[in-house]
Design an enzyme around this catalytic site. Structure first.
Site, PDB file in Angstrom:
ATOM      1  N   SER A  38     145.831 -65.648 -17.175  1.00  0.00           N
ATOM      2  CA  SER A  38     145.025 -66.569 -16.367  1.00  0.00           C
ATOM      3  C   SER A  38     144.974 -66.191 -14.894  1.00  0.00           C
ATOM      4  O   SER A  38     143.974 -66.448 -14.214  1.00  0.00           O
ATOM      5  CB  SER A  38     145.586 -67.987 -16.514  1.00  0.00           C
ATOM      6  OG  SER A  38     146.949 -68.038 -16.103  1.00  0.00           O
ATOM      7  N   THR A  39     146.018 -65.569 -14.375  1.00  0.00           N
ATOM      8  CA  THR A  39     146.044 -65.242 -12.947  1.00  0.00           C
ATOM      9  C   THR A  39     145.021 -64.178 -12.590  1.00  0.00           C
ATOM     10  O   THR A  39     144.498 -64.151 -11.474  1.00  0.00           O
ATOM     11  CB  THR A  39     147.452 -64.751 -12.551  1.00  0.00           C
ATOM     12  OG1 THR A  39     148.420 -65.626 -13.116  1.00  0.00           O
ATOM     13  CG2 THR A  39     147.614 -64.739 -11.048  1.00  0.00           C
ATOM     14  N   ALA A  96     152.392 -61.517 -15.214  1.00  0.00           N
ATOM     15  CA  ALA A  96     153.706 -61.325 -15.832  1.00  0.00           C
ATOM     16  C   ALA A  96     154.210 -62.673 -16.321  1.00  0.00           C
ATOM     17  O   ALA A  96     153.844 -63.721 -15.791  1.00  0.00           O
ATOM     18  CB  ALA A  96     154.695 -60.719 -14.844  1.00  0.00           C
ATOM     19  N   LYS A 107     156.472 -59.114 -20.261  1.00  0.00           N
ATOM     20  CA  LYS A 107     155.054 -59.323 -20.500  1.00  0.00           C
ATOM     21  C   LYS A 107     154.815 -59.366 -22.009  1.00  0.00           C
ATOM     22  O   LYS A 107     155.643 -58.908 -22.774  1.00  0.00           O
ATOM     23  CB  LYS A 107     154.216 -58.209 -19.871  1.00  0.00           C
ATOM     24  CG  LYS A 107     154.247 -58.234 -18.337  1.00  0.00           C
ATOM     25  CD  LYS A 107     153.485 -57.079 -17.722  1.00  0.00           C
ATOM     26  CE  LYS A 107     152.048 -57.030 -18.144  1.00  0.00           C
ATOM     27  NZ  LYS A 107     151.317 -58.296 -17.852  1.00  0.00           N
ATOM     28  N   GLY A 109     153.275 -62.390 -23.460  1.00  0.00           N
ATOM     29  CA  GLY A 109     153.004 -63.739 -23.907  1.00  0.00           C
ATOM     30  C   GLY A 109     151.590 -63.900 -24.431  1.00  0.00           C
ATOM     31  O   GLY A 109     151.323 -64.707 -25.316  1.00  0.00           O
ATOM     32  N   GLU A 116     148.584 -53.308 -21.840  1.00  0.00           N
ATOM     33  CA  GLU A 116     149.002 -53.528 -20.453  1.00  0.00           C
ATOM     34  C   GLU A 116     149.924 -52.407 -19.976  1.00  0.00           C
ATOM     35  O   GLU A 116     149.841 -51.961 -18.836  1.00  0.00           O
ATOM     36  CB  GLU A 116     149.701 -54.887 -20.351  1.00  0.00           C
ATOM     37  CG  GLU A 116     148.740 -56.060 -20.514  1.00  0.00           C
ATOM     38  CD  GLU A 116     149.436 -57.389 -20.686  1.00  0.00           C
ATOM     39  OE1 GLU A 116     148.769 -58.422 -20.529  1.00  0.00           O
ATOM     40  OE2 GLU A 116     150.646 -57.406 -20.998  1.00  0.00           O
TER      41      GLU A 116
END
Length: 283
Positions: A38-39, A96, A107, A109, A116
């Site tokens: 989301s970030t 993260a 990482k 989730g 990644e």
């Protein structure tokens, strides 16, 4: 969470993304890695709002969701396997699940840990953007498990080996039930059609902890140092990749004749008071 709390977290993520882009986005970038989570929405938003000329820039996503994000922003997508051989990404931004004092990460989730990691390893600089909940002194303090991508055929053997290593009830991650259609539950599949095992361990030691005599970090009494556990899990037959990002960062890797590193050179955390806290590599 209340609406006010959610709004504060989103504002914090936006502040972290804006600061990270301002400090690390090369104006003449040719290839930029865009991670999942989301970030990263706010990283892409910051790139657009900064008025940066991206006409000659290709954005390399770490999975389906980040690819869609890049496309929706009107930016050029370059899938990782289409990038010309020998190309080094100018920078890679990602989120993260947890970051420790030595900039080791957990990482996975979002189940994109393999993509990644290969994108981070191909970048001159790897930059993490997160909110304050991800800022911890040690891994597995707040985030309780390590995601591991495994071949479906090897799940039972990997689960058994993880228990031998001291994992506390590792389990196969299930896909969320659909809101409509048949209510059929099954294992979550990654973009590689692999499964994810989530493996809880005791809080991990840093290199500094081992140097200070707080443990050997080799798994005795269930205590592991970050690097040692990552290497040990990766050696299990059937494991594609482990969601621990450790070792060296980009500049350290290039000093050794490599391309890039798993660790970021900097991590930006949006705090609930509107400020941005930065954790940078010592070298």
């Amino acid at each position: 969470m209340s609406t006010a709390t959610v709004s504060a977290i989103e504002a914090a993520k936006k502040a972290a993304g804006t600061t990270a882009v301002a400090n690390h986005y090369p104006k003449d970038a040719k290839y930029v890695g865009i991670g999942s989570g989301s970030t990263i929405v706010y990283v892409v938003e910051a790139i657009k709002e900064a008025g940066i000329d991206t006409s000659s820039t290709k954005f390399v996503p770490t999975g389906f969701q980040s690819k869609e994000l890049v496309k929706q922003a009107g930016l050029q997508v370059a899938d990782f396997d289409t990038v010309p051989e020998g190309t080094v990404l100018d920078v890679a931004f990602d989120g993260a699940d947890e970051v420790d004092d030595e900039l080791n990460l957990i990482k996975g989730g979002g189940a994109c840990l393999f993509q990644e990691k290969i994108v981070a390893l191909q970048a001159k600089e790897f930059i993490v953007v997160a909110d304050s909940r991800k800022l911890q002194s040690r891994l597995l303090e707040a985030w309780k498990y390590i995601p591991i991508e495994v071949a479906p055929i090897a799940v039972n053997q990997v689960l058994a080996k993880l228990k031998e290593l001291g994992s506390i009830q590792p389990y196969l991650r299930m896909a969320p039930l659909p809101h409509d259609g048949p209510m059929k539950e099954g294992p979550l599949k990654t973009d590689q059609d692999f499964f994810i095992i989530d493996a809880p361990f005791k809080t991990l030691l840093t290199r500094a902890d081992v140097a200070a005599g707080k443990g050997d970090g080799n798994g005795k009494d269930g205590l592991w140092e970050v690097d040692q556990l990552a290497r040990t899990i990766n050696e299990i037959t059937g494991v594609l990749e482990v969601g621990i990002f450790s070792g060296v960062n980009g500049p350290q890797a290039r000093a050794r004749g490599l391309t890039g590193g798993q660790k970021p050179v900097a991590a930006y955390f949006g705090m609930t008071d509107g400020t941005v806290q930065t954790r940078k590599a010592s070298q």
